[in-house]
Each structure stands twice: as C-alpha cells, then as structure tokens.
Scaffold this motif. Structure first.
Motif, PDB file in Angstrom:
ATOM      1  N   PHE A 198      12.251 -65.292 -69.767  1.00 35.61           N
ATOM      2  CA  PHE A 198      11.949 -65.840 -68.450  1.00 35.61           C
ATOM      3  C   PHE A 198      10.453 -66.089 -68.259  1.00 35.61           C
ATOM      4  O   PHE A 198      10.060 -67.138 -67.748  1.00 35.61           O
ATOM      5  CB  PHE A 198      12.467 -64.914 -67.344  1.00 35.61           C
ATOM      6  N   ASN A 199       9.604 -65.150 -68.642  1.00 36.61           N
ATOM      7  CA  ASN A 199       8.158 -65.323 -68.462  1.00 36.61           C
ATOM      8  C   ASN A 199       7.640 -66.517 -69.252  1.00 36.61           C
ATOM      9  O   ASN A 199       6.786 -67.261 -68.762  1.00 36.61           O
ATOM     10  CB  ASN A 199       7.405 -64.057 -68.861  1.00 36.61           C
ATOM     11  N   GLU A 200       8.158 -66.717 -70.457  1.00 35.73           N
ATOM     12  CA  GLU A 200       7.767 -67.880 -71.258  1.00 35.73           C
ATOM     13  C   GLU A 200       8.248 -69.173 -70.598  1.00 35.73           C
ATOM     14  O   GLU A 200       7.523 -70.164 -70.553  1.00 35.73           O
ATOM     15  CB  GLU A 200       8.323 -67.769 -72.675  1.00 35.73           C
ATOM     16  N   GLN A 201       9.496 -69.154 -70.092  1.00 39.53           N
ATOM     17  CA  GLN A 201      10.005 -70.323 -69.381  1.00 39.53           C
ATOM     18  C   GLN A 201       9.126 -70.646 -68.179  1.00 39.53           C
ATOM     19  O   GLN A 201       8.786 -71.811 -67.943  1.00 39.53           O
ATOM     20  CB  GLN A 201      11.443 -70.090 -68.911  1.00 39.53           C
TER      21      GLN A 201
ATOM     22  N   ASP B  76      16.261 -73.821 -76.754  1.00 42.44           N
ATOM     23  CA  ASP B  76      17.249 -73.531 -75.713  1.00 42.44           C
ATOM     24  C   ASP B  76      17.708 -74.864 -75.134  1.00 42.44           C
ATOM     25  O   ASP B  76      16.995 -75.490 -74.358  1.00 42.44           O
ATOM     26  CB  ASP B  76      16.639 -72.641 -74.635  1.00 42.44           C
ATOM     27  N   ASP B  77      18.898 -75.301 -75.530  1.00 41.06           N
ATOM     28  CA  ASP B  77      19.385 -76.614 -75.123  1.00 41.06           C
ATOM     29  C   ASP B  77      19.597 -76.745 -73.623  1.00 41.06           C
ATOM     30  O   ASP B  77      19.559 -77.843 -73.086  1.00 41.06           O
ATOM     31  CB  ASP B  77      20.693 -76.938 -75.854  1.00 41.06           C
ATOM     32  N   ASP B  78      19.833 -75.628 -72.907  1.00 41.68           N
ATOM     33  CA  ASP B  78      20.060 -75.678 -71.472  1.00 41.68           C
ATOM     34  C   ASP B  78      18.758 -75.694 -70.674  1.00 41.68           C
ATOM     35  O   ASP B  78      18.768 -75.913 -69.478  1.00 41.68           O
ATOM     36  CB  ASP B  78      20.886 -74.471 -71.005  1.00 41.68           C
ATOM     37  N   PHE B  79      17.653 -75.444 -71.314  1.00 42.12           N
ATOM     38  CA  PHE B  79      16.370 -75.325 -70.640  1.00 42.12           C
ATOM     39  C   PHE B  79      15.598 -76.631 -70.735  1.00 42.12           C
ATOM     40  O   PHE B  79      15.213 -77.057 -71.812  1.00 42.12           O
ATOM     41  CB  PHE B  79      15.569 -74.173 -71.257  1.00 42.12           C
ATOM     42  N   ASP B  80      15.384 -77.291 -69.604  1.00 41.29           N
ATOM     43  CA  ASP B  80      14.645 -78.550 -69.551  1.00 41.29           C
ATOM     44  C   ASP B  80      13.464 -78.364 -68.604  1.00 41.29           C
ATOM     45  O   ASP B  80      13.566 -78.593 -67.397  1.00 41.29           O
ATOM     46  CB  ASP B  80      15.559 -79.676 -69.086  1.00 41.29           C
ATOM     47  N   ALA B  81      12.352 -77.913 -69.145  1.00 42.86           N
ATOM     48  CA  ALA B  81      11.170 -77.588 -68.343  1.00 42.86           C
ATOM     49  C   ALA B  81      10.650 -78.789 -67.574  1.00 42.86           C
ATOM     50  O   ALA B  81      10.197 -78.652 -66.431  1.00 42.86           O
ATOM     51  CB  ALA B  81      10.072 -77.018 -69.236  1.00 42.86           C
TER      52      ALA B  81
ATOM     53  N   ASN C 264       6.209 -64.688 -61.755  1.00 38.15           N
ATOM     54  CA  ASN C 264       6.772 -63.671 -62.648  1.00 38.15           C
ATOM     55  C   ASN C 264       6.869 -62.302 -61.978  1.00 38.15           C
ATOM     56  O   ASN C 264       7.742 -61.506 -62.332  1.00 38.15           O
ATOM     57  CB  ASN C 264       5.957 -63.572 -63.935  1.00 38.15           C
ATOM     58  N   ASN C 265       6.018 -62.019 -61.028  1.00 37.77           N
ATOM     59  CA  ASN C 265       6.025 -60.705 -60.386  1.00 37.77           C
ATOM     60  C   ASN C 265       6.760 -60.660 -59.048  1.00 37.77           C
ATOM     61  O   ASN C 265       7.264 -59.603 -58.677  1.00 37.77           O
ATOM     62  CB  ASN C 265       4.587 -60.198 -60.215  1.00 37.77           C
ATOM     63  N   ARG C 266       6.828 -61.770 -58.336  1.00 36.84           N
ATOM     64  CA  ARG C 266       7.459 -61.764 -57.019  1.00 36.84           C
ATOM     65  C   ARG C 266       8.810 -62.467 -56.966  1.00 36.84           C
ATOM     66  O   ARG C 266       9.619 -62.180 -56.081  1.00 36.84           O
ATOM     67  CB  ARG C 266       6.526 -62.422 -55.986  1.00 36.84           C
ATOM     68  N   LEU C 267       9.058 -63.399 -57.877  1.00 33.78           N
ATOM     69  CA  LEU C 267      10.268 -64.217 -57.770  1.00 33.78           C
ATOM     70  C   LEU C 267      11.193 -64.155 -58.979  1.00 33.78           C
ATOM     71  O   LEU C 267      12.305 -64.686 -58.924  1.00 33.78           O
ATOM     72  CB  LEU C 267       9.879 -65.684 -57.510  1.00 33.78           C
ATOM     73  N   ALA C 268      10.765 -63.541 -60.043  1.00 35.82           N
ATOM     74  CA  ALA C 268      11.564 -63.535 -61.271  1.00 35.82           C
ATOM     75  C   ALA C 268      12.965 -62.977 -61.043  1.00 35.82           C
ATOM     76  O   ALA C 268      13.953 -63.571 -61.483  1.00 35.82           O
ATOM     77  CB  ALA C 268      10.854 -62.740 -62.374  1.00 35.82           C
TER      78      ALA C 268
ATOM     79  N   ILE D 107      16.298 -65.217 -61.728  1.00 40.70           N
ATOM     80  CA  ILE D 107      17.252 -64.741 -62.742  1.00 40.70           C
ATOM     81  C   ILE D 107      18.621 -64.503 -62.107  1.00 40.70           C
ATOM     82  O   ILE D 107      19.653 -64.869 -62.667  1.00 40.70           O
ATOM     83  CB  ILE D 107      16.713 -63.482 -63.449  1.00 40.70           C
ATOM     84  N   GLN D 108      18.641 -63.918 -60.908  1.00 41.41           N
ATOM     85  CA  GLN D 108      19.900 -63.675 -60.192  1.00 41.41           C
ATOM     86  C   GLN D 108      20.629 -64.983 -59.887  1.00 41.41           C
ATOM     87  O   GLN D 108      21.858 -65.024 -59.854  1.00 41.41           O
ATOM     88  CB  GLN D 108      19.614 -62.913 -58.898  1.00 41.41           C
ATOM     89  N   GLN D 109      19.883 -66.063 -59.681  1.00 42.39           N
ATOM     90  CA  GLN D 109      20.494 -67.363 -59.416  1.00 42.39           C
ATOM     91  C   GLN D 109      21.081 -67.985 -60.682  1.00 42.39           C
ATOM     92  O   GLN D 109      21.764 -68.989 -60.623  1.00 42.39           O
ATOM     93  CB  GLN D 109      19.465 -68.344 -58.821  1.00 42.39           C
ATOM     94  N   GLY D 110      20.790 -67.401 -61.842  1.00 43.49           N
ATOM     95  CA  GLY D 110      21.259 -67.942 -63.113  1.00 43.49           C
ATOM     96  C   GLY D 110      20.125 -68.478 -63.963  1.00 43.49           C
ATOM     97  O   GLY D 110      20.356 -69.151 -64.960  1.00 43.49           O
TER      98      GLY D 110
END
Length: 149
Positions: free
Chosen positions: A6-9, A32-37, A130-134, A138-141
């Motif tokens: 997640f932090n790298e994303q 990661d095929d699902d990850f489209d930055a 990364n510290n307030r919203l991660a 992540i919970q959202q998927g």
C-alpha cells in the motif's frame, strides 16, 4: 511479479498526481494488473479539482506562509480545517473520504500556485495519506477499488 504494498502504491499514485497531465508515468512493470496508478491519480485530480472550486481558497495562505520545517504541520492543520468545514452531501459519506478530498485539493493547489514547495508537499501528502488514511483506503478494497466519486 510480486504485488506492491500500500505505501508503495500511495507513493506511485501521488507521484503520478504531481506530474503534468501530458507526462507519461510508466507503471506497466509494477507487477499488479489491477493497479492503475495513472487512472487513480486522474480520479484523485478530479476529486481535488471539484473540492478546489468549492472550498480551498482561504486556507492555502497558511501553508504558503509556513517555514520549511513547519509545512507538515501547516499542511495537516489546513487539511483538518477543510474537513471540519465540509458539508456532507450524504450521511453515508465517510469522514475519511472528506479528508482524502481535502488532502488532494490542498496538494494540487500548492502544485499549481506554489511550485517551489511541490516536492515538500508531495512528501507531506504521502506521509499524511499513509498515516491517516491507509486503514480506510485498505478497508475499501485498496486504491483500485476505493470509491472516489
């Protein structure tokens, strides 16, 4: 290839968001095929642009006036202030989503209007997300499934 964490994303997405829209950010080799930055960054820009049009102007002066070592505090305080003044359109909209809107809006405003502070605010935004919203993202998927509308 191995999935990136997640932090790298977050770092990659924010880097894409801070690039000029005409610049190409290569993400094919990330594994990661699902990850489209690039798409996620574009959605974040849209989110921030809308928020900018309706809320941002009074608070940027605090970030701009902050000394270099006070930017993180000024940035965080401005984001929190933006969230406190936001009128929630629907009861089911999470406060974290409002926090994300405020974060993106303030960062894009600084990028556009205070280019000398762009790198510092990009780093502050990455740290803040990364510290307030991660946990919420992540919970959202994860970034690729979070609702940005």
């Amino acid at each position: 290839m191995a999935q990136i964490n997640f932090n790298e994303q977050t770092y990659i997405i924010i880097s894409c968001m801070f690039q000029n829209e005409q610049d190409v950010y290569e993400t094919d080799a990330l594994g990661d095929d699902d990850f489209d930055a690039v798409t996620i960054a574009a959605k974040l820009r849209e989110l921030g642009d809308h928020y900018d049009e309706t809320v941002i102007q009074p608070l940027i002066k605090d970030v701009r006036a902050a000394a270099g070592d006070q930017v993180l505090t000024a940035f965080s305080n401005s984001v929190q202030s933006l969230c406190n003044t936001w009128v929630v359109e629907r009861a089911e909209v999470a406060s974290e989503k409002q926090l994300l809107k405020a974060t993106v809006t303030l960062a894009l405003y600084v990028k556009k209007n205070c280019p000398d502070m762009t790198r510092t605010v990009q780093e502050a935004m990455t740290y803040f997300v990364n510290n307030r919203l991660a946990g919420w993202i992540i919970q959202q998927g994860g970034w690729e499934r979070a609702a940005f509308s």
